[in-house]
Design a protein around this motif. Structure first.
Motif, PDB file in Angstrom:
ATOM      1  N   LYS A   1      39.769  36.346  35.022  1.00 64.39           N
ATOM      2  CA  LYS A   1      40.100  36.269  36.456  1.00 64.39           C
ATOM      3  C   LYS A   1      40.866  37.505  36.910  1.00 64.39           C
ATOM      4  CE  LYS A   1      40.264  31.260  37.179  1.00 64.39           C
ATOM      5  NZ  LYS A   1      40.577  30.455  36.006  1.00 64.39           N
ATOM      6  N   GLU A   2      41.810  37.965  36.077  1.00 62.93           N
ATOM      7  CA  GLU A   2      42.614  39.139  36.442  1.00 62.93           C
ATOM      8  C   GLU A   2      41.731  40.391  36.536  1.00 62.93           C
ATOM      9  OE1 GLU A   2      46.941  41.000  35.271  1.00 62.93           O
ATOM     10  OE2 GLU A   2      45.741  40.165  33.635  1.00 62.93           O
ATOM     11  N   ALA A   3      40.866  40.600  35.555  1.00 62.97           N
ATOM     12  CA  ALA A   3      39.992  41.772  35.543  1.00 62.97           C
ATOM     13  C   ALA A   3      39.023  41.742  36.729  1.00 62.97           C
ATOM     14  CB  ALA A   3      39.219  41.842  34.225  1.00 62.97           C
ATOM     15  N   ILE A   4      38.497  40.568  37.052  1.00 64.36           N
ATOM     16  CA  ILE A   4      37.592  40.435  38.197  1.00 64.36           C
ATOM     17  C   ILE A   4      38.345  40.721  39.495  1.00 64.36           C
ATOM     18  CG2 ILE A   4      36.279  38.734  39.556  1.00 64.36           C
ATOM     19  CD1 ILE A   4      35.348  37.540  36.826  1.00 64.36           C
ATOM     20  N   ALA A   5      39.588  40.246  39.604  1.00 64.31           N
ATOM     21  CA  ALA A   5      40.383  40.473  40.820  1.00 64.31           C
ATOM     22  C   ALA A   5      40.662  41.964  41.014  1.00 64.31           C
ATOM     23  CB  ALA A   5      41.692  39.689  40.751  1.00 64.31           C
ATOM     24  N   PHE A   6      41.051  42.662  39.946  1.00 66.58           N
ATOM     25  CA  PHE A   6      41.294  44.107  40.055  1.00 66.58           C
ATOM     26  C   PHE A   6      39.988  44.843  40.379  1.00 66.58           C
ATOM     27  CE2 PHE A   6      45.416  43.673  37.659  1.00 66.58           C
ATOM     28  CZ  PHE A   6      46.217  44.307  38.609  1.00 66.58           C
ATOM     29  N   SER A   7      38.885  44.428  39.749  1.00 68.49           N
ATOM     30  CA  SER A   7      37.585  45.067  40.009  1.00 68.49           C
ATOM     31  C   SER A   7      37.141  44.865  41.452  1.00 68.49           C
ATOM     32  CB  SER A   7      36.516  44.521  39.057  1.00 68.49           C
ATOM     33  OG  SER A   7      36.773  44.960  37.733  1.00 68.49           O
TER      34      SER A   7
ATOM     35  N   VAL B   1      53.172  37.860  34.313  1.00 68.70           N
ATOM     36  CA  VAL B   1      52.312  37.797  35.497  1.00 68.70           C
ATOM     37  C   VAL B   1      51.544  36.483  35.582  1.00 68.70           C
ATOM     38  CG1 VAL B   1      50.179  38.802  36.458  1.00 68.70           C
ATOM     39  CG2 VAL B   1      52.048  40.302  35.711  1.00 68.70           C
ATOM     40  N   LYS B   2      51.509  35.946  36.782  1.00 69.55           N
ATOM     41  CA  LYS B   2      50.619  34.824  37.104  1.00 69.55           C
ATOM     42  C   LYS B   2      49.445  35.461  37.849  1.00 69.55           C
ATOM     43  CE  LYS B   2      53.458  31.580  35.661  1.00 69.55           C
ATOM     44  NZ  LYS B   2      53.754  32.056  34.312  1.00 69.55           N
ATOM     45  N   VAL B   3      48.236  35.170  37.424  1.00 69.15           N
ATOM     46  CA  VAL B   3      47.052  35.881  37.908  1.00 69.15           C
ATOM     47  C   VAL B   3      46.750  35.696  39.402  1.00 69.15           C
ATOM     48  CG1 VAL B   3      44.549  36.109  37.641  1.00 69.15           C
ATOM     49  CG2 VAL B   3      46.023  36.038  35.623  1.00 69.15           C
ATOM     50  N   PRO B   4      46.785  34.464  39.956  1.00 71.48           N
ATOM     51  CA  PRO B   4      46.380  34.312  41.368  1.00 71.48           C
ATOM     52  C   PRO B   4      47.230  35.179  42.307  1.00 71.48           C
ATOM     53  CG  PRO B   4      46.524  32.167  40.297  1.00 71.48           C
ATOM     54  CD  PRO B   4      47.113  33.177  39.343  1.00 71.48           C
ATOM     55  N   GLY B   5      46.559  36.044  43.073  1.00 67.11           N
ATOM     56  CA  GLY B   5      47.242  36.886  44.050  1.00 67.11           C
ATOM     57  C   GLY B   5      47.878  38.142  43.474  1.00 67.11           C
ATOM     58  N   HIS B   6      47.841  38.310  42.149  1.00 67.24           N
ATOM     59  CA  HIS B   6      48.527  39.443  41.524  1.00 67.24           C
ATOM     60  C   HIS B   6      47.899  40.796  41.897  1.00 67.24           C
ATOM     61  CE1 HIS B   6      50.823  41.836  38.773  1.00 67.24           C
ATOM     62  NE2 HIS B   6      49.745  42.187  38.101  1.00 67.24           N
TER      63      HIS B   6
END
Length: 156
Positions: free
Chosen positions: A48-54, A139-144
């Motif tokens: 989820k984190e990698a997809i959010a940054f991408s 870090v918590k992933v949502p919104g990061h």
């Protein structure tokens, strides 16, 4: 192991990256770098984190910031992870955990009463001069990724 804090010079490192490249932090002076540490490729939170940054890649590019994910996984796993999820961020292989140790994110963790060493999910914003501008720990992933992008924009 000391903790890296805002205002410190970012510890320099060189890692192998996905796609057969290498990345040396000191070669990126003049550009902002978002360095995010994550435990493992292709696990739910890390994906989820990698997809959010991408998903925000073009906005990080517009802010002249390079996003680099670092985990203890090797480049072969990184290549598969990127292909599977169409990731656009650069992934660095910290297979000996030296980079995680230098940034103070190689820590004792506990799961089901078992203690082990692992990567604490953390992000560092490094400014164009090579200094740590901002840190996020546990870090918590949502919104990061969005919060990091705001910080990148705020740091000129």
């Amino acid at each position: 192991m000391s903790e890296v804090v805002s205002g410190d010079m970012a510890p320099d490192f060189e890692v192998a990256t996905d796609g057969g490249g290498t990345l040396r932090l000191s070669d990126l002076r003049g550009k902002k770098v978002v360095l995010y540490f994550y435990p493992k490729d292709d696990t739910p939170g890390c994906t989820k984190e990698a997809i959010a940054f991408s998903a925000l890649q073009s906005e990080f590019d517009a802010a002249d910031a390079l996003v680099v994910g670092i985990s203890p996984d090797g480049t072969t796993k990184h290549d598969k992870f990127k292909a599977k999820h169409a990731l656009t961020v650069t992934l660095g292989a910290d297979t000996d955990t030296a980079v995680a140790e230098a940034y103070g994110v190689w820590v004792e963790k506990s799961m089901y009463g078992r203690k082990y060493m692992g990567v604490e999910r953390a992000t560092f914003l490094i400014d164009a001069t090579g200094k740590i501008a901002e840190t996020w720990r546990k870090v918590k992933v949502p919104g990061h990724a969005e919060a990091v992008l705001e910080a990148v924009r705020a740091n000129g």
